[in-house]
Design an enzyme around this catalytic site. Structure first.
Site, mmCIF file in Angstrom:
data_model
loop_
_atom_site.group_PDB
_atom_site.id
_atom_site.type_symbol
_atom_site.label_atom_id
_atom_site.label_comp_id
_atom_site.label_asym_id
_atom_site.label_seq_id
_atom_site.Cartn_x
_atom_site.Cartn_y
_atom_site.Cartn_z
ATOM 1 N N ARG A 41 3.455 -10.491 -19.888
ATOM 2 C CA ARG A 41 3.018 -9.891 -21.157
ATOM 3 C C ARG A 41 2.289 -10.900 -22.039
ATOM 4 O O ARG A 41 1.322 -10.561 -22.713
ATOM 5 C CB ARG A 41 4.200 -9.287 -21.882
ATOM 6 C CG ARG A 41 4.728 -8.091 -21.106
ATOM 7 C CD ARG A 41 5.672 -7.311 -21.935
ATOM 8 N NE ARG A 41 6.158 -6.149 -21.208
ATOM 9 C CZ ARG A 41 7.165 -5.398 -21.623
ATOM 10 N NH1 ARG A 41 7.765 -5.675 -22.757
ATOM 11 N NH2 ARG A 41 7.553 -4.359 -20.933
ATOM 12 N N ASP A 148 10.869 1.140 -36.637
ATOM 13 C CA ASP A 148 10.812 0.291 -35.443
ATOM 14 C C ASP A 148 10.261 -1.074 -35.855
ATOM 15 O O ASP A 148 9.612 -1.215 -36.897
ATOM 16 C CB ASP A 148 9.911 0.927 -34.363
ATOM 17 C CG ASP A 148 10.220 0.383 -32.967
ATOM 18 O OD1 ASP A 148 10.941 1.061 -32.213
ATOM 19 O OD2 ASP A 148 9.766 -0.744 -32.646
HETATM 20 C C1 LIG Z 1 13.665 1.557 -25.496
HETATM 21 S S1 LIG Z 1 13.069 1.873 -27.111
HETATM 22 C C2 LIG Z 1 14.163 3.196 -27.607
HETATM 23 C C3 LIG Z 1 13.439 4.399 -28.186
HETATM 24 C C4 LIG Z 1 14.332 5.601 -28.533
HETATM 25 N N1 LIG Z 1 15.356 5.234 -29.493
HETATM 26 C C5 LIG Z 1 14.946 6.196 -27.289
HETATM 27 O O1 LIG Z 1 16.144 6.020 -27.051
HETATM 28 O O2 LIG Z 1 14.218 6.860 -26.519
HETATM 29 C C6 LIG Z 1 13.680 0.475 -28.029
HETATM 30 C C7 LIG Z 1 12.942 0.220 -29.325
HETATM 31 O O3 LIG Z 1 13.690 -0.704 -30.118
HETATM 32 C C8 LIG Z 1 12.779 -1.477 -30.847
HETATM 33 N N2 LIG Z 1 13.435 -2.722 -31.316
HETATM 34 C C9 LIG Z 1 13.834 -3.787 -30.591
HETATM 35 N N3 LIG Z 1 14.335 -4.749 -31.390
HETATM 36 C C10 LIG Z 1 14.264 -4.277 -32.656
HETATM 37 C C11 LIG Z 1 14.622 -4.810 -33.940
HETATM 38 N N4 LIG Z 1 15.145 -6.028 -34.080
HETATM 39 N N5 LIG Z 1 14.392 -4.035 -35.029
HETATM 40 C C12 LIG Z 1 13.863 -2.788 -34.902
HETATM 41 N N6 LIG Z 1 13.509 -2.236 -33.725
HETATM 42 C C13 LIG Z 1 13.704 -2.973 -32.617
HETATM 43 C C14 LIG Z 1 11.651 -1.728 -29.847
HETATM 44 O O4 LIG Z 1 10.438 -2.075 -30.501
HETATM 45 C C15 LIG Z 1 11.580 -0.400 -29.114
HETATM 46 O O5 LIG Z 1 10.579 0.438 -29.622
#
Ligand SMILES: C[S@@+](CC[C@H](N)C(=O)[O-])C[C@H]1O[C@@H](n2cnc3c(N)ncnc32)[C@H](O)[C@@H]1O
Length: 276
Positions: A41, A148
């Site tokens: 990435r 997010d």
């Molecule tokens: C796998 S996705 C989950 C999406 C949705 N909640 C679902 O279950 O389908 C995880 C998300 O968490 C966000 N994320 C990771 N670390 C984070 C943080 N410290 N604060 C806010 N969001 C975060 C990532 O950017 C990503 O979009």
């Protein structure tokens, strides 16, 4: 050494430095198994910026006083997989158990938080359910806050345009009712319609930083986010979720996550579902 090979080199020290930085800023744990992913990435980001090596890229991130490249780097390293009505048991529970209770209160006020909403499929799925279950929703003070860390996924969420594959768990009549077709060829693209757009509010929020919201929330979705954090970070977050929920409010986690081994005051309801 070819340019592609050169770009993809990452030393153990560089990987350790990046992991430490990402961990400190976001709580995300990039353990050793993630080295290949980080390499791939960041090499892509290095090429986009027309820099010569990962080393140069890391220097660029460190020297960028605006912090913009740091945001792009965190974007590149986060995992954003999601789709509409993912893990349907939670949506059924919301429809069959939570919303009937809330309707019985007669306050016509509802606050839901989708924390880690990725490209928007989760909060828009919630918005569809609210429209389906609350016939006079227009007269409610109902809001879904969707946050997010990643600005890249948030811009997709705000645009609200999705290809057909994102709807694999969504009944066809709901797609027809709540989305407009904005492109038919070469493939169909659907855009979120006004009834679901108007109750979802997107914002960038890093979960490990202070939160500006006061709450209380009736329901929180924090699914498939904490899985990337270590236990102390998870413990702190769960405590903060508890404090921001209304008494009787529900917390949904991802199905591979649970509060086992976490200190908390919630009552277990069913897998990955807790109540205050
Ligand atoms: C796998 S996705 C989950 C999406 C949705 N909640 C679902 O279950 O389908 C995880 C998300 O968490 C966000 N994320 C990771 N670390 C984070 C943080 N410290 N604060 C806010 N969001 C975060 C990532 O950017 C990503 O979009």
């Amino acid at each position: 050494m070819s340019m592609a090979q050169h770009l993809a080199e990452i030393t153990d020290q560089q990987f350790a430095d990046i992991s430490e930085l990402v961990k400190r800023l976001t709580g995300i744990n990039l353990h050793a198994g993630k080295k290949e992913l980080v390499k791939a990435r960041l090499a892509k980001r290095t090429r986009q910026l027309k820099l010569g090596s990962l080393e140069e890229y890391i220097g660029f991130v460190r020297n960028d006083k605006s912090g913009r490249e740091l945001v792009s780097m965190l974007d590149a390293l986060s995992t954003n997989l999601t789709f509409f009505f993912r893990e349907p048991a939670h949506f059924n529970f919301l429809k069959d158990r939570i919303l009937p209770d809330i309707k019985g209160r007669n306050t016509k006020r509802l606050r839901i938080w989708s924390a880690g909403c990725s490209s928007g499929e989760e909060p828009y799925s919630i918005a569809i359910l609210l429209n389906e279950c609350i016939p006079d929703l227009d007269r409610w003070d109902a809001k879904i806050l969707a946050t997010d860390l990643s600005t890249r996924v948030l811009s997709i969420a705000m645009r609200g345009e999705y290809a057909k594959q994102r709807f694999r768990d969504t009944p066809g009549q709901l797609v027809q009712r709540y989305f407009d077709v904005v492109q038919t060829s070469p493939s169909k693209i659907y855009r979120t319609g006004p009834r679901i757009r108007k109750i979802v509010h997107f914002a960038r929020l890093n979960l490990v930083e202070p939160w500006p919201m006061k709450g209380p929330f009736d329901v929180m979705f924090c699914r498939n986010v904490m899985i990337y954090f270590d236990k102390p970070t998870q413990n702190r977050l769960v405590k903060r979720y508890y404090d921001l929920l209304a008494p009787g409010g529900h917390l949904f986690l991802g199905h591979s996550e649970s509060l086992t081994g976490t200190k908390h005051q919630f009552r277990y309801v069913m897998p990955a579902t807790y109540v205050k």
